[in-house]
Design an enzyme around this catalytic site. Structure first.
Site, short mmCIF file in Angstrom:
data_model
loop_
_atom_site.label_atom_id
_atom_site.label_comp_id
_atom_site.label_asym_id
_atom_site.label_seq_id
_atom_site.Cartn_x
_atom_site.Cartn_y
_atom_site.Cartn_z
N LYS A 15 5.69 44.22 1.86
CA LYS A 15 6.47 43.40 0.92
C LYS A 15 6.74 42.05 1.55
O LYS A 15 7.06 41.95 2.74
CB LYS A 15 7.80 44.09 0.59
CG LYS A 15 8.35 43.75 -0.78
CD LYS A 15 7.47 44.26 -1.90
CE LYS A 15 8.23 44.64 -3.15
NZ LYS A 15 7.36 45.26 -4.16
N THR A 60 5.13 49.47 -1.53
CA THR A 60 5.82 48.25 -1.07
C THR A 60 7.25 48.23 -1.62
O THR A 60 8.15 47.66 -1.01
CB THR A 60 5.06 46.97 -1.46
OG1 THR A 60 5.13 46.78 -2.86
CG2 THR A 60 3.61 47.02 -1.01
N ASP A 61 7.47 48.89 -2.73
CA ASP A 61 8.83 49.01 -3.27
C ASP A 61 9.72 49.81 -2.31
O ASP A 61 10.90 49.48 -2.13
CB ASP A 61 8.77 49.70 -4.64
CG ASP A 61 10.10 49.60 -5.37
OD1 ASP A 61 10.52 48.46 -5.66
OD2 ASP A 61 10.73 50.65 -5.60
N PHE A 172 5.00 3.14 21.22
CA PHE A 172 3.65 3.71 21.22
C PHE A 172 2.66 2.59 21.51
O PHE A 172 2.47 1.69 20.70
CB PHE A 172 3.34 4.37 19.87
CG PHE A 172 2.05 5.14 19.89
CD1 PHE A 172 1.87 6.20 20.77
CD2 PHE A 172 1.01 4.80 19.05
CE1 PHE A 172 0.68 6.91 20.81
CE2 PHE A 172 -0.19 5.51 19.07
CZ PHE A 172 -0.35 6.57 19.95
N ARG A 189 10.24 1.57 17.73
CA ARG A 189 9.90 2.02 16.37
C ARG A 189 10.86 3.12 15.97
O ARG A 189 11.59 3.67 16.81
CB ARG A 189 8.46 2.54 16.31
CG ARG A 189 8.23 3.78 17.16
CD ARG A 189 6.83 4.37 16.99
NE ARG A 189 6.68 5.54 17.85
CZ ARG A 189 5.63 6.35 17.85
NH1 ARG A 189 4.59 6.10 17.05
NH2 ARG A 189 5.57 7.39 18.64
N VAL A 253 4.97 10.94 20.72
CA VAL A 253 5.41 12.28 20.31
C VAL A 253 4.90 13.30 21.32
O VAL A 253 5.63 14.24 21.71
CB VAL A 253 4.91 12.59 18.88
CG1 VAL A 253 5.27 14.01 18.49
CG2 VAL A 253 5.47 11.59 17.88
N GLN A 254 3.65 13.09 21.79
CA GLN A 254 3.06 14.03 22.75
C GLN A 254 3.94 14.18 23.99
O GLN A 254 4.20 15.29 24.47
CB GLN A 254 1.65 13.54 23.17
CG GLN A 254 0.57 13.70 22.12
CD GLN A 254 0.41 12.51 21.18
OE1 GLN A 254 1.37 11.78 20.91
NE2 GLN A 254 -0.79 12.31 20.65
N ASN A 280 4.50 13.39 12.67
CA ASN A 280 5.06 12.06 12.95
C ASN A 280 5.27 11.40 11.60
O ASN A 280 4.32 10.93 10.97
CB ASN A 280 4.08 11.27 13.83
CG ASN A 280 4.67 9.96 14.31
OD1 ASN A 280 5.82 9.64 14.00
ND2 ASN A 280 3.90 9.20 15.06
N HIS A 282 6.01 8.72 9.42
CA HIS A 282 6.00 7.27 9.67
C HIS A 282 7.01 6.52 8.81
O HIS A 282 7.18 6.82 7.61
CB HIS A 282 4.60 6.71 9.41
CG HIS A 282 3.53 7.40 10.23
ND1 HIS A 282 3.54 7.42 11.60
CD2 HIS A 282 2.44 8.12 9.85
CE1 HIS A 282 2.48 8.10 12.04
NE2 HIS A 282 1.81 8.55 10.99
O1 LIG Z 1 3.46 9.24 19.14
C1 LIG Z 1 2.38 8.98 18.59
N1 LIG Z 1 1.27 9.69 18.92
C2 LIG Z 1 0.05 9.46 18.36
O2 LIG Z 1 -0.96 10.12 18.71
C3 LIG Z 1 -0.03 8.45 17.37
N2 LIG Z 1 -1.05 7.97 16.62
C4 LIG Z 1 -0.53 7.00 15.82
O3 LIG Z 1 -1.19 6.34 14.97
N3 LIG Z 1 0.81 6.86 16.07
C5 LIG Z 1 1.14 7.74 17.03
N4 LIG Z 1 2.32 8.03 17.64
#
Ligand SMILES: O=c1[nH]c(=O)c2[nH]c(=O)[nH]c2[nH]1
Length: 321
Positions: A15, A60-61, A172, A189, A253-254, A280, A282
């Protein structure tokens, strides 16, 4: 039954989206949880597909009814990891031909409403607010395929839809530049993401329930810190995620993701792997230069266009050595 051309290579059923709300009354102090539960089974069920043999089917009930019954009787119902383990263990213990249970519990947010006029911690005992779309997600796989007295479980836990944003300390630059590049390098940013976090624990042994007593599910008397039984791990993972997002001077971000994941592993010794999926989201500064209005200097831009799609999507898993 199989034929020359085909055979049943996988089968799992149960379920989905079982909606459960539970109140636990501690005198006037009430606790609540709201869960969306998925409970799926594997076992000797092939003939239900291949021979139309429903004698092997736990309806499943009935799986839904068991889930509500467990929400009533389980002493662990307020904790999604323990509730999922208890439910899954009962399912594989009760039915001899069911060898595995896959239980997912999605917990919705209900936080206590603060009492106006009190600063700090005073809260209503019985009134709650849905403060956000964030969910706790717990997935357990209960494996009784080596015998009903040798049950093991694999637990994955985490958070989804935790929406955050910061207005500076995110840059970035230094990325690949070639004929396809239009993105400008920025030293400042807006950074916004909807956090999807999962972390895993090593497999655990589940003690056999005494007399198949449905209400009994024992938690170890000694709980190793940071282990699957340690109820402080989810709060630790959430706190590290939020404070790292807020305080990191983010190069990407990575890089921020990697920092968060490492900290969760450092502070929670029982956690084995940490995975994030971070869109991300934007926010594009609006060009008003045609009006003679400056809005494009990254650290001074004030008006942005949030863009839902496309978004970046940065994912990784960091594992304990
Ligand atoms: O933190 C970021 N990682 C990316 O890989 C990426 N690529 C992008 O266009 N902006 C960003 N910003």
């Amino acid at each position: 039954m199989s034929d020359e051309f085909s055979y049943l290579s996988a089968a799992r059923y149960g379920k989905d989206k079982i909606r459960v709300f539970r109140v636990v009354r501690e005198g006037k102090w009430h606790h609540v949880v709201e869960y969306n539960v998925q409970a799926l089974l594997e076992g000797d069920i092939e003939t239900s597909y291949t021979e139309a043999d429903n004698s092997v089917v736990v309806a499943t009930d009935s799986i839904k009814n068991i889930t509500y019954y467990m929400a009533k009787v389980s002493p662990h119902v307020l904790n999604p990891e323990r509730f999922a383990l208890h439910l899954g263990t009962h399912l594989v213990s009760k039915y001899p031909h069911i060898h595995k249970a896959f239980v997912t519990v999605e917990q919705l947010r209900w936080s206590r409403i603060p009492i106006p006029g009190f600063q700090g911690t005073a809260e209503y005992s019985h009134s709650f607010i849905r403060d956000g779309d964030e969910k706790r997600i717990v997935k357990v796989e209960i494996d009784a395929s080596k015998g009903k007295d040798k049950i093991t479980a694999q637990v994955t836990s985490g958070i989804s839809d935790l929406l955050v944003l910061k207005t500076t300390e995110s840059a970035f630059s230094g990325f690949v530049r070639d004929k396809y590049t239009t993105l400008k390098e920025v030293d400042d940013r807006i950074l916004s993401t909807s956090i999807d976090l999962t972390y895993t624990f090593p497999p655990i042994d589940i003690p056999k329930p005494a007399d198949a007593d449905v209400e009994q599910f024992d938690v170890p008397s000694q709980i190793p810190p940071g282990s699957v039984w340690d109820t402080s791990v989810p709060a630790s993972a959430r706190k590290i995620t939020l404070s790292t997002f807020a305080s990191d001077n983010s190069a990407s971000v990575q890089a921020t993701l990697y920092r968060m994941a490492r900290l969760i592993l450092t502070e929670n010794p029982g956690v084995q792997t940490v995975s994030y999926a971070l869109p991300n989201k934007h926010y594009i500064p609006v060009d008003m230069s045609y009006l003679g209005v400056e809005n494009l200097v990254p650290s001074q831009a004030e008006v942005f266009m949030p863009v839902a799609a496309p978004s970046g999507l940065i994912t990784a898993t960091v594992s304990r050595k």
